[in-house]
Design a protein around this motif. Structure first.
Motif, PDB file in Angstrom:
ATOM      1  N   ALA A  49      19.684  63.128 -14.005  1.00  0.00           N
ATOM      2  CA  ALA A  49      20.713  63.471 -14.979  1.00  0.00           C
ATOM      3  C   ALA A  49      21.510  64.687 -14.517  1.00  0.00           C
ATOM      4  O   ALA A  49      22.741  64.740 -14.662  1.00  0.00           O
ATOM      5  N   PHE A  50      20.810  65.662 -13.936  1.00  0.00           N
ATOM      6  CA  PHE A  50      21.485  66.863 -13.432  1.00  0.00           C
ATOM      7  C   PHE A  50      22.443  66.504 -12.292  1.00  0.00           C
ATOM      8  O   PHE A  50      23.598  66.964 -12.265  1.00  0.00           O
ATOM      9  N   LEU A  51      21.970  65.685 -11.347  1.00  0.00           N
ATOM     10  CA  LEU A  51      22.810  65.299 -10.217  1.00  0.00           C
ATOM     11  C   LEU A  51      24.012  64.481 -10.673  1.00  0.00           C
ATOM     12  O   LEU A  51      25.125  64.654 -10.151  1.00  0.00           O
ATOM     13  N   LEU A  52      23.801  63.602 -11.635  1.00  0.00           N
ATOM     14  CA  LEU A  52      24.904  62.790 -12.136  1.00  0.00           C
ATOM     15  C   LEU A  52      25.969  63.652 -12.801  1.00  0.00           C
ATOM     16  O   LEU A  52      27.172  63.421 -12.632  1.00  0.00           O
ATOM     17  N   GLU A  53      25.539  64.625 -13.569  1.00  0.00           N
ATOM     18  CA  GLU A  53      26.491  65.447 -14.326  1.00  0.00           C
ATOM     19  C   GLU A  53      27.295  66.373 -13.430  1.00  0.00           C
ATOM     20  O   GLU A  53      28.501  66.539 -13.622  1.00  0.00           O
ATOM     21  N   TRP A  54      26.649  66.974 -12.425  1.00  0.00           N
ATOM     22  CA  TRP A  54      27.313  68.007 -11.645  1.00  0.00           C
ATOM     23  C   TRP A  54      27.774  67.552 -10.263  1.00  0.00           C
ATOM     24  O   TRP A  54      28.804  68.019  -9.772  1.00  0.00           O
ATOM     25  N   PHE A  55      27.047  66.665  -9.605  1.00  0.00           N
ATOM     26  CA  PHE A  55      27.412  66.299  -8.241  1.00  0.00           C
ATOM     27  C   PHE A  55      28.166  64.972  -8.134  1.00  0.00           C
ATOM     28  O   PHE A  55      28.794  64.710  -7.126  1.00  0.00           O
ATOM     29  N   TYR A  56      28.102  64.151  -9.171  1.00  0.00           N
ATOM     30  CA  TYR A  56      28.863  62.901  -9.179  1.00  0.00           C
ATOM     31  C   TYR A  56      30.355  63.155  -8.926  1.00  0.00           C
ATOM     32  O   TYR A  56      30.942  62.577  -8.009  1.00  0.00           O
ATOM     33  N   PRO A  57      31.025  64.020  -9.719  1.00  0.00           N
ATOM     34  CA  PRO A  57      32.460  64.225  -9.466  1.00  0.00           C
ATOM     35  C   PRO A  57      32.740  64.952  -8.164  1.00  0.00           C
ATOM     36  O   PRO A  57      33.733  64.657  -7.483  1.00  0.00           O
ATOM     37  N   ILE A  58      31.884  65.903  -7.783  1.00  0.00           N
ATOM     38  CA  ILE A  58      32.138  66.676  -6.562  1.00  0.00           C
ATOM     39  C   ILE A  58      32.096  65.782  -5.332  1.00  0.00           C
ATOM     40  O   ILE A  58      33.007  65.790  -4.495  1.00  0.00           O
ATOM     41  N   VAL A  59      31.047  64.988  -5.203  1.00  0.00           N
ATOM     42  CA  VAL A  59      30.876  64.130  -4.028  1.00  0.00           C
ATOM     43  C   VAL A  59      31.999  63.103  -3.945  1.00  0.00           C
ATOM     44  O   VAL A  59      32.580  62.881  -2.868  1.00  0.00           O
ATOM     45  N   PHE A  60      32.336  62.478  -5.066  1.00  0.00           N
ATOM     46  CA  PHE A  60      33.398  61.467  -5.044  1.00  0.00           C
ATOM     47  C   PHE A  60      34.756  62.088  -4.725  1.00  0.00           C
ATOM     48  O   PHE A  60      35.558  61.488  -4.000  1.00  0.00           O
ATOM     49  N   GLU A  61      35.032  63.272  -5.266  1.00  0.00           N
ATOM     50  CA  GLU A  61      36.336  63.888  -5.008  1.00  0.00           C
ATOM     51  C   GLU A  61      36.487  64.302  -3.548  1.00  0.00           C
ATOM     52  O   GLU A  61      37.597  64.232  -2.999  1.00  0.00           O
ATOM     53  N   VAL A  62      35.389  64.720  -2.918  1.00  0.00           N
ATOM     54  CA  VAL A  62      35.474  65.129  -1.513  1.00  0.00           C
ATOM     55  C   VAL A  62      35.532  63.922  -0.590  1.00  0.00           C
ATOM     56  O   VAL A  62      36.397  63.836   0.289  1.00  0.00           O
ATOM     57  N   TYR A  63      34.622  62.979  -0.779  1.00  0.00           N
ATOM     58  CA  TYR A  63      34.546  61.828   0.122  1.00  0.00           C
ATOM     59  C   TYR A  63      35.456  60.671  -0.301  1.00  0.00           C
ATOM     60  O   TYR A  63      35.690  59.753   0.486  1.00  0.00           O
ATOM     61  N   THR A  77      37.344  59.939  -8.133  1.00  0.00           N
ATOM     62  CA  THR A  77      36.121  59.349  -8.645  1.00  0.00           C
ATOM     63  C   THR A  77      36.429  57.888  -8.979  1.00  0.00           C
ATOM     64  O   THR A  77      37.599  57.489  -8.990  1.00  0.00           O
ATOM     65  N   PRO A  78      35.422  57.056  -9.263  1.00  0.00           N
ATOM     66  CA  PRO A  78      35.721  55.671  -9.660  1.00  0.00           C
ATOM     67  C   PRO A  78      36.681  55.586 -10.843  1.00  0.00           C
ATOM     68  O   PRO A  78      37.573  54.730 -10.865  1.00  0.00           O
ATOM     69  N   GLY A  79      36.511  56.477 -11.834  1.00  0.00           N
ATOM     70  CA  GLY A  79      37.415  56.459 -12.975  1.00  0.00           C
ATOM     71  C   GLY A  79      38.835  56.821 -12.602  1.00  0.00           C
ATOM     72  O   GLY A  79      39.797  56.186 -13.040  1.00  0.00           O
ATOM     73  N   LYS A  80      38.997  57.861 -11.779  1.00  0.00           N
ATOM     74  CA  LYS A  80      40.344  58.257 -11.346  1.00  0.00           C
ATOM     75  C   LYS A  80      40.985  57.153 -10.499  1.00  0.00           C
ATOM     76  O   LYS A  80      42.186  56.889 -10.619  1.00  0.00           O
ATOM     77  N   ARG A  81      40.188  56.531  -9.631  1.00  0.00           N
ATOM     78  CA  ARG A  81      40.749  55.468  -8.796  1.00  0.00           C
ATOM     79  C   ARG A  81      41.239  54.316  -9.661  1.00  0.00           C
ATOM     80  O   ARG A  81      42.310  53.735  -9.391  1.00  0.00           O
TER      81      ARG A  81
END
Length: 239
Positions: free
Chosen positions: A68-82, A87-91
């Protein structure tokens, strides 16, 4: 200027090198829609984790908290960088996060803007972020102000000649400096307004990026690289 005039407007970037880039800033409605789609993705992943963790007892509960912690904080960071700022929603909504000068977002900016989401959320439902977006012409929430980032529309950013179709995206053959990225993005957006002679001249000046190509082929490669830098890497399918 009233708040309505500030939303979804064209943001003009003028660089010291004489380049001009136009970015269409995303308003709160488009951003909220993208956030909701990302929330659904995270929720589905969390439910799968919860089902799996329920079979592992106390150890599974610990894994669930970590997930839950990784999903909340690292989900957007990883997607925005790579994901070139998406993110899937933004795409899905045709949005991307970029630096204020149009460059793709990096680790530092992605970390800052997403870490400050906790402040933007206060007192509830991103009220602080919404108010902040209405108080500046670029629609920035507090995290964007601190990170020097913008959320922009990328669908329709390209300005292709009539009948040319979608040239797609292509990664540059080597790492580009900030100034080189800005110049290539500017070319990809302005090529439709240039004469064929001027476009060919500019493409020829980018020799290292168009090695072995000339004329229209060189122009299209620069357009593809510019599209890639703006997050549009999907090639048009047949038909």
């Amino acid at each position: 200027m009233i708040a309505g005039d500030r939303l979804d407007t064209i943001f003009h970037i003028a660089t010291p090198e004489g380049c001009a880039i136009d970015l269409r800033v995303a308003g709160p409605v488009a951003r909220a829609r993208a956030w909701f789609l990302d929330f659904l993705v995270r929720l589905m992943i969390w439910l799968l984790l919860a089902i799996s963790a329920s079979m592992l007892g106390d150890f599974g509960f610990g894994l669930l908290l970590l997930g839950a912690f990784l999903l909340e904080w690292f989900y957007p960071i990883v997607f925005e960088v790579y994901g070139q700022g998406q993110t899937p929603g933004k795409r899905s909504c045709g949005l991307a996060v970029v630096h204020d000068d149009g460059r793709p977002i990096g680790w530092s900016a992605a970390f800052i803007r997403n870490t400050l989401r906790g402040i933007d959320f206060l007192p509830l439902l991103y009220a602080a972020g919404f108010v902040s977006s209405l108080m500046n012409a670029q629609g920035k929430r507090i995290g964007d102000l601190a990170a020097g980032t913008l959320v922009v529309h990328v669908a329709g950013v390209r300005r292709l000649p009539a009948g040319e179709g979608d040239v797609g995206g292509e990664a540059p053959p080597f790492a580009l400096t900030r100034d080189e990225q800005v110049a290539v993005i500017e070319f990809s957006q302005r090529v439709a307004a240039l004469t064929p002679e001027r476009a060919a001249e500019l493409a020829a000046a980018a020799g290292p990026l168009t090695a072995g190509l000339d004329g229209e082929a060189a122009q299209r490669r620069l357009q593809r690289i510019g599209n890639f830098l703006l997050g549009n890497r999907v090639l048009k399918g047949p038909g």
